[in-house]
Structure formats: structure tokens, C-alpha cells
Design an enzyme around this catalytic site. Structure first.
Site, PDB file in Angstrom:
ATOM      1  N   SER A 126       8.234 -11.024   6.609  1.00 53.48           N
ATOM      2  CA  SER A 126       8.439 -11.650   5.272  1.00 53.48           C
ATOM      3  C   SER A 126       9.985 -12.055   5.250  1.00 53.48           C
ATOM      4  O   SER A 126      10.765 -11.237   5.852  1.00 53.48           O
ATOM      5  CB  SER A 126       7.833 -10.603   4.349  1.00 53.48           C
ATOM      6  OG  SER A 126       8.584 -10.796   2.995  1.00 53.48           O
ATOM      7  N   TYR A 150       8.146  -1.683   0.895  1.00 52.02           N
ATOM      8  CA  TYR A 150       7.434  -2.730   1.701  1.00 52.02           C
ATOM      9  C   TYR A 150       8.196  -3.291   2.558  1.00 52.02           C
ATOM     10  O   TYR A 150       7.821  -3.526   3.664  1.00 52.02           O
ATOM     11  CB  TYR A 150       6.800  -3.730   0.447  1.00 52.02           C
ATOM     12  CG  TYR A 150       6.212  -4.956   1.148  1.00 52.02           C
ATOM     13  CD1 TYR A 150       5.105  -5.063   1.767  1.00 52.02           C
ATOM     14  CD2 TYR A 150       6.970  -6.241   0.949  1.00 52.02           C
ATOM     15  CE1 TYR A 150       4.648  -6.357   2.487  1.00 52.02           C
ATOM     16  CE2 TYR A 150       6.579  -7.275   1.301  1.00 52.02           C
ATOM     17  CZ  TYR A 150       5.330  -7.304   2.480  1.00 52.02           C
ATOM     18  OH  TYR A 150       5.048  -8.504   2.812  1.00 52.02           O
ATOM     19  N   LYS A 154       8.511  -3.930   6.657  1.00 50.27           N
ATOM     20  CA  LYS A 154       8.328  -4.940   7.548  1.00 50.27           C
ATOM     21  C   LYS A 154       9.518  -4.830   8.621  1.00 50.27           C
ATOM     22  O   LYS A 154       9.526  -5.489   9.836  1.00 50.27           O
ATOM     23  CB  LYS A 154       8.649  -6.169   6.687  1.00 50.27           C
ATOM     24  CG  LYS A 154       7.087  -6.529   5.846  1.00 50.27           C
ATOM     25  CD  LYS A 154       6.110  -6.688   6.753  1.00 50.27           C
ATOM     26  CE  LYS A 154       4.748  -6.928   6.100  1.00 50.27           C
ATOM     27  NZ  LYS A 154       3.671  -7.264   6.862  1.00 50.27           N
TER      28      LYS A 154
HETATM   29  P1  NAD Z   1      -3.966  -9.468   2.169  1.00 55.60           P
HETATM   30  O1  NAD Z   1      -4.099  -7.892   1.447  1.00 55.60           O
HETATM   31  O2  NAD Z   1      -4.921 -10.227   1.581  1.00 55.60           O
HETATM   32  O3  NAD Z   1      -4.374  -8.845   3.681  1.00 55.60           O
HETATM   33  C1  NAD Z   1      -4.147  -8.012   4.302  1.00 55.60           C
HETATM   34  C2  NAD Z   1      -5.578  -7.254   4.820  1.00 55.60           C
HETATM   35  O4  NAD Z   1      -5.115  -5.920   5.887  1.00 55.60           O
HETATM   36  C3  NAD Z   1      -6.498  -6.796   3.804  1.00 55.60           C
HETATM   37  O5  NAD Z   1      -7.641  -7.393   4.285  1.00 55.60           O
HETATM   38  C4  NAD Z   1      -6.473  -5.246   4.102  1.00 55.60           C
HETATM   39  O6  NAD Z   1      -7.751  -4.946   3.885  1.00 55.60           O
HETATM   40  C5  NAD Z   1      -6.220  -5.180   5.542  1.00 55.60           C
HETATM   41  N1  NAD Z   1      -5.729  -4.116   5.887  1.00 55.60           N
HETATM   42  C6  NAD Z   1      -4.641  -3.225   5.297  1.00 55.60           C
HETATM   43  N2  NAD Z   1      -4.217  -1.900   6.055  1.00 55.60           N
HETATM   44  C7  NAD Z   1      -5.058  -1.871   6.772  1.00 55.60           C
HETATM   45  C8  NAD Z   1      -5.309  -0.817   7.925  1.00 55.60           C
HETATM   46  N3  NAD Z   1      -4.610   0.384   7.768  1.00 55.60           N
HETATM   47  N4  NAD Z   1      -6.318  -1.265   8.723  1.00 55.60           N
HETATM   48  C9  NAD Z   1      -6.975  -2.422   9.009  1.00 55.60           C
HETATM   49  N5  NAD Z   1      -6.567  -3.444   7.989  1.00 55.60           N
HETATM   50  C10 NAD Z   1      -5.887  -3.094   6.870  1.00 55.60           C
HETATM   51  O7  NAD Z   1      -2.654  -9.835   2.231  1.00 55.60           O
HETATM   52  P2  NAD Z   1      -2.159 -11.309   2.807  1.00 55.60           P
HETATM   53  O8  NAD Z   1      -1.382 -12.017   1.819  1.00 55.60           O
HETATM   54  O9  NAD Z   1      -3.281 -12.002   3.650  1.00 55.60           O
HETATM   55  O10 NAD Z   1      -1.098 -10.924   4.043  1.00 55.60           O
HETATM   56  C11 NAD Z   1      -1.318 -10.674   5.269  1.00 55.60           C
HETATM   57  C12 NAD Z   1       0.107 -10.118   5.698  1.00 55.60           C
HETATM   58  O11 NAD Z   1       1.163 -11.058   5.704  1.00 55.60           O
HETATM   59  C13 NAD Z   1       0.460  -8.881   5.369  1.00 55.60           C
HETATM   60  O12 NAD Z   1       1.022  -7.955   6.375  1.00 55.60           O
HETATM   61  C14 NAD Z   1       1.514  -9.108   4.261  1.00 55.60           C
HETATM   62  O13 NAD Z   1       2.635  -8.174   4.241  1.00 55.60           O
HETATM   63  C15 NAD Z   1       2.376 -10.404   5.151  1.00 55.60           C
HETATM   64  N6  NAD Z   1       3.041 -11.150   3.967  1.00 55.60           N
HETATM   65  C16 NAD Z   1       2.186 -11.568   2.736  1.00 55.60           C
HETATM   66  C17 NAD Z   1       2.774 -12.591   1.950  1.00 55.60           C
HETATM   67  C18 NAD Z   1       2.333 -13.129   0.803  1.00 55.60           C
HETATM   68  O14 NAD Z   1       2.824 -13.245  -0.236  1.00 55.60           O
HETATM   69  N7  NAD Z   1       0.855 -13.124   0.700  1.00 55.60           N
HETATM   70  C19 NAD Z   1       4.401 -12.750   2.190  1.00 55.60           C
HETATM   71  C20 NAD Z   1       4.697 -12.306   3.341  1.00 55.60           C
HETATM   72  C21 NAD Z   1       4.159 -11.364   4.072  1.00 55.60           C
HETATM   73  C1  UD1 Z   2       7.787 -10.502  -3.187  1.00 58.95           C
HETATM   74  C2  UD1 Z   2       8.422 -10.161  -1.875  1.00 58.95           C
HETATM   75  C3  UD1 Z   2       7.972 -10.741  -0.605  1.00 58.95           C
HETATM   76  C4  UD1 Z   2       6.513 -10.252  -0.760  1.00 58.95           C
HETATM   77  C5  UD1 Z   2       5.700 -10.984  -1.806  1.00 58.95           C
HETATM   78  C6  UD1 Z   2       4.249 -10.590  -1.800  1.00 58.95           C
HETATM   79  C7  UD1 Z   2      10.970  -9.690  -2.261  1.00 58.95           C
HETATM   80  C8  UD1 Z   2      12.149 -10.136  -2.434  1.00 58.95           C
HETATM   81  N1  UD1 Z   2       9.812 -10.622  -1.843  1.00 58.95           N
HETATM   82  O1  UD1 Z   2       7.878 -12.310  -3.247  1.00 58.95           O
HETATM   83  O2  UD1 Z   2       8.377 -10.463   0.320  1.00 58.95           O
HETATM   84  O3  UD1 Z   2       6.022 -11.049   0.693  1.00 58.95           O
HETATM   85  O4  UD1 Z   2       6.288 -10.497  -2.852  1.00 58.95           O
HETATM   86  O5  UD1 Z   2       3.934  -9.450  -2.389  1.00 58.95           O
HETATM   87  O6  UD1 Z   2      10.653  -8.425  -2.280  1.00 58.95           O
HETATM   88  N2  UD1 Z   2       7.089 -13.968 -11.080  1.00 58.95           N
HETATM   89  C9  UD1 Z   2       6.554 -14.120 -12.738  1.00 58.95           C
HETATM   90  N3  UD1 Z   2       5.370 -13.648 -12.960  1.00 58.95           N
HETATM   91  C10 UD1 Z   2       4.474 -12.961 -12.347  1.00 58.95           C
HETATM   92  C11 UD1 Z   2       4.673 -12.947 -10.904  1.00 58.95           C
HETATM   93  C12 UD1 Z   2       5.788 -13.415 -10.370  1.00 58.95           C
HETATM   94  O7  UD1 Z   2       7.490 -14.640 -13.100  1.00 58.95           O
HETATM   95  O8  UD1 Z   2       3.531 -12.402 -12.828  1.00 58.95           O
HETATM   96  C13 UD1 Z   2       7.900 -14.509 -10.580  1.00 58.95           C
HETATM   97  C14 UD1 Z   2       8.903 -13.839  -9.873  1.00 58.95           C
HETATM   98  O9  UD1 Z   2       9.944 -13.046 -10.674  1.00 58.95           O
HETATM   99  C15 UD1 Z   2       9.405 -14.506  -8.901  1.00 58.95           C
HETATM  100  C16 UD1 Z   2       8.349 -15.515  -8.636  1.00 58.95           C
HETATM  101  O10 UD1 Z   2       7.399 -15.596  -9.775  1.00 58.95           O
HETATM  102  O11 UD1 Z   2      10.515 -15.419  -9.361  1.00 58.95           O
HETATM  103  C17 UD1 Z   2       7.466 -15.133  -7.481  1.00 58.95           C
HETATM  104  O12 UD1 Z   2       7.126 -13.848  -7.275  1.00 58.95           O
HETATM  105  P1  UD1 Z   2       6.098 -13.371  -6.373  1.00 58.95           P
HETATM  106  O13 UD1 Z   2       5.019 -14.050  -6.042  1.00 58.95           O
HETATM  107  O14 UD1 Z   2       5.601 -11.931  -6.794  1.00 58.95           O
HETATM  108  O15 UD1 Z   2       6.793 -13.366  -4.977  1.00 58.95           O
HETATM  109  P2  UD1 Z   2       8.233 -12.700  -4.372  1.00 58.95           P
HETATM  110  O16 UD1 Z   2       8.765 -11.771  -5.594  1.00 58.95           O
HETATM  111  O17 UD1 Z   2       9.103 -13.900  -4.306  1.00 58.95           O
END
Ligand code: NAD
Ligand code: UD1
Length: 337
Positions: A126, A150, A154
Site C-alpha cells: 500500500s 496497518y 505492510k
Molecule cells: P478485503 O477486506 O475486501 O479483502 C481481504 C480478504 O482477506 C477478505 O476477504 C478477508 O476475509 C480475507 N482475510 C483477512 N484475513 C485473513 C486470514 N487471516 N486468512 C484468510 N483470509 C483472510 O480487502 P481488499 O480491499 O480486497 O484488499 C486486499 C488487499 O489489498 C489487503 O491486503 C489490503 O490491505 C490491500 N490494500 C487494499 C487497499 C484498499 O483501499 N482496498 C489499498 C491498499 C492495499
Molecule cells: C488509507 C490508507 C491506505 C489504505 C486505505 C484503505 C494511509 C495514509 N492510507 O487510505 O494505505 O490502503 O486507507 O483502508 O494510511 N474521507 C472522507 N470521509 C470518509 C472517508 C474518507 O473525507 O468517510 C477522505 C479522507 O480523509 C481522504 C480520502 O477521503 O482524504 C480517502 O480516504 P480513504 O478512502 O479512507 O483512503 P486513505 O485514507 O487515502
């Protein structure tokens, strides 16, 4: 012969799109999830898109015995590792849950990979691994540093992968996602978190749907276009294509007996503010999105966007979809329209 890859966290938002994309790209996927933040119903949705359901194991990556059973049944060519908890706020309240689930779970997975001689791994990292003390855009060599458990999970996992690339020949490609949005064009799969959404777009879409009253904009009069936070929103369909490009890159270097560790930013290189997201959603859906100004979250940054040239050069991948398209596909999924 088709290659078999293990996808962890596949019932989740990004993992479900990845299963479809990898199957359609000609791989056989074996999929593992403990359903802690997802539902088995995603299986039938994937079945609707693919016409069949891939081999599914309900298993926790923290359970070494369960992982061993999965690895002993299949000859994996590589792993795409999505499984993990992802709510920054929750991680501040329950740090040990995040260290245990994300870090220990990943270490179990890597231990099984080394034991079964599976060397290729694409890992969901991330943009949160970058320090807040950087100039923009963030490049892969920007300063690293985290402010919440979190993010720390990572960064620690990346460090472990780097060690294992040096000492256990793992070929690791951590993809540092910026802010994923949108849904599959079919409308069958998308982002449906259990409970109240943490991320911005699912929350905005819930307000457009009348499921929630107003968006709480975490506003701090930032030095941005309109004082609200700016992020680099990457379409989930582009994001999963980046995983395929990354996996193919690992296949290209497969003759090499050395390990490798190459983190890559996955974003668009462009930023969009919270108010711009709200306005674009109003345009895309024809619905009013009410909002109120509230204070910032402790971990919020003013502006975050990626330098994307390395992804182009190294993976031959770049984003194609616009933020507007991401909002439209997200709306199609959530509203069923
Ligand atoms: P998500 O929560 O929708 O998917 C994650 C999945 O992992 C879920 O289905 C959950 O049940 C499963 N899981 C969690 N812990 C587990 C375990 N111990 N064993 C087996 N399964 C497990 O999240 P997502 O948005 O699809 O994200 C996927 C990956 O990408 C995550 O590692 C997250 O940290 C990373 N990521 C997501 C974002 C985002 O904003 N969505 C951004 C950056 C990185
Ligand atoms: C954060 C994490 C990112 C993580 C992601 C998923 C940091 C710096 N970033 O991203 O690594 O993968 O969460 O959980 O830790 N916002 C609002 N109202 C809301 C929600 C969000 O105003 O209800 C704003 C936030 O302040 C930000 C933007 O929307 O400016 C995006 O927020 P969000 O979707 O939570 O993602 P990040 O905070 O960028």
C-alpha cells in the site's frame, strides 16, 4: 499446461476481481479466504461471470495446518497474496489483531511457500508504507515510514519478503496500491465491506443510495484545490491487470535462481479531492450527495499521488480507466442499476 496459482483473500474486494482476471488470462486459481471480511456469496457471483467456480478452501492463513493441506494438494506455480485486514482506524484500536493476522499470517504463508519450493509472489502492499515526510509524486524510492499498525504490518511484510528474496530465493513483487475504486463491468462483484465503509467512495455511494445520511468530509483546510484531501484513485480493473503484468514479469525472470524484490507503485499519477469525488458521483448517479465538514482523522494526509513511470517501464502496465468510470461501475454494482 495451465499454471496453478494460489490466491489468498480472494472473496474480498480486489481478490474477487483478481480471480476472474487470472482465470480469464488462462491460469487455474486455487483460492483461500477465512471470510472474516467477505462472504461466500461472492462464489456464485464469480460463477456467474466465469461460468464455473474455482477450487475454494475456507482457511485462515494463520492456521499452519490448513495452509499445509492446501499446499500439499496443489503444485503451485506462485502466489497472489491479498489476505489481510485493512482498516487503518481499527488497526489503531486493535494493533495486535493486525500484527497477528497480517504479519504472522503472511509469515506462515511464506514459510509454506519456501517448504513447497514456490518462489513467485505478488503481494498487496500500500501507499501507506511511505512516510508523510516526502515530496510528491511518491516514487518507489521515496522515504518509507508508517504512522499506524496497518501501515506497519505492510512495511514489515515487505521487509520480510526482502529478507526472503536474499536468503530463500523468493521472487517478490510488492504492489503499492494507491486508492482502489470501482467494480467489475458485469456489476456482479465490487466493494461491499461488512459494516460501515471506511473508504471514501463506498461511503459516498451509500449516501447516494440513501443508505446513509451524509458524507463526513475529513476536512482540514489542506493546501489543496478545495481544502479537502487529494488521493490517487485507481480503478480496480486496471489494478488487477497490474497483478497479471506483475505475475508475467515474475515468469520472465523465472530462469534466475536468485531471489528478487521489486516494489512497484500502482496508481494513475493524478489526484482527485474529496469534493471532486462527491461532485462526480452526483453527476454519474443523478443523486444528491449530502456532506458535512468534520475534522481530519489522525493519520490523514493532505495529498497523495503516485509516480507511475516505473510501473510502465518495468511491468509495461499503466492505468487506462478514468475516475468517472470507476464511480460509474461502483454505482452499477451497489445500486444494481
Ligand atoms: P478485503 O477486506 O475486501 O479483502 C481481504 C480478504 O482477506 C477478505 O476477504 C478477508 O476475509 C480475507 N482475510 C483477512 N484475513 C485473513 C486470514 N487471516 N486468512 C484468510 N483470509 C483472510 O480487502 P481488499 O480491499 O480486497 O484488499 C486486499 C488487499 O489489498 C489487503 O491486503 C489490503 O490491505 C490491500 N490494500 C487494499 C487497499 C484498499 O483501499 N482496498 C489499498 C491498499 C492495499
Ligand atoms: C488509507 C490508507 C491506505 C489504505 C486505505 C484503505 C494511509 C495514509 N492510507 O487510505 O494505505 O490502503 O486507507 O483502508 O494510511 N474521507 C472522507 N470521509 C470518509 C472517508 C474518507 O473525507 O468517510 C477522505 C479522507 O480523509 C481522504 C480520502 O477521503 O482524504 C480517502 O480516504 P480513504 O478512502 O479512507 O483512503 P486513505 O485514507 O487515502
Amino acid at each position: 499446461m495451465k499454471k496453478t496459482i494460489l490466491i489468498t483473500g480472494w472473496t474480498g474486494y480486489i481478490g474477487s476481481h483478481a480471480v476472474v482476471a487470472f482465470e480469464q488470462a488462462g491460469y487455474t486459481t486455487v483460492i483461500v479466504d477465512n471470510l472474516s471480511n467477505s462472504s461466500e456469496q461472492v462464489l456464485s457471483k464469480i460463477g456467474k461471470i466465469l461460468g464455473y467456480i474455482p477450487d475454494f478452501h475456507k482457511a485462515d492463513i494463520c492456521d499452519t495446518k490448513a495452509l499445509d493441506e492446501v499446499f500439499s494438494k496443489h503444485g503451485f506455480d506462485g502466489v497472489i497474496h491479498f489476505a489481510g485486514l485493512k482498516a487503518v482506524g481499527e488497526s489503531c484500536e486493535k494493533p495486535f489483531l493486525y500484527y497477528g493476522n497480517n504479519i504472522l499470517g503472511s509469515i506462515n504463508l511464506f514459510e509454506a511457500m519456501v517448504r513447497y519450493k514456490v518462489r513467485r509472489i505478488v503481494f498487496s502492499s500500500s501507499a501507506t508504507v511511505y512516510s508523510s515526510d516526502n515530496t510528491l509524486p511518491l516514487t518507489e524510492s521515496s522515504k518509507l515510514g508508517t504512522t499506524n499498525p496497518y501501515g506497519t504490518s505492510k512495511l514489515v511484510i515487505e521487509n520480510v519478503l526482502q529478507d526472503l528474496s536474499l536468503h530463500a530465493s523468493l521472487q517478490a513483487l510488492p504492489l503499492r496500491y494507491f486508492n482502489p475504486i470501482g467494480a467489475h463491468p458485469s456489476g456482479h462483484i465490487g466493494e461491499k465491506p461488512n459494516g460501515v465503509p471506511n473508504n471514501l467512495l463506498p461511503y459516498i455511494l451509500d449516501v447516494a443510495l440513501w443508505k446513509r445520511e451524509k458524507v463526513r468530509v475529513f476536512w482540514d483546510d489542506y493546501p489543496t484545490i478545495d481544502g479537502t484531501g487529494v488521493r490517487d484513485y485507481i480503478d480496480v480493473n486496471d489494478l488487477v491487470d497490474a497483478h497479471i503484468a506483475a505475475y508475467r514479469k515474475l515468469e520472465e525472470i523465472s530462469g534466475d535462481t536468485n531471489g528478487s524484490f521489486t516494489p512497484v507503485n500502482i496508481g494513475t499519477g493524478r489526484g482527485t479531492s474529496v469534493l471532486e469525488m462527491i461532485r462526480m458521483t452526483e453527476e454519474a448517479t443523478g443523486k444528491k450527495v449530502a456532506f458535512e465538514k468534520v475534522g481530519r482523522r489522525s493519520w490523514d494526509l493532505a495529498e497523495v499521488y503516485a509516480w507511475v513511470d516505473f510501473a510502465k517501464e518495468f511491468l509495461g502496465w499503466e492505468s487506462e480507466k478514468t475516475v468517472k468510470e470507476g464511480i460509474e461501475s461502483g454505482w452499477k454494482f451497489i445500486s444494481g442499476v
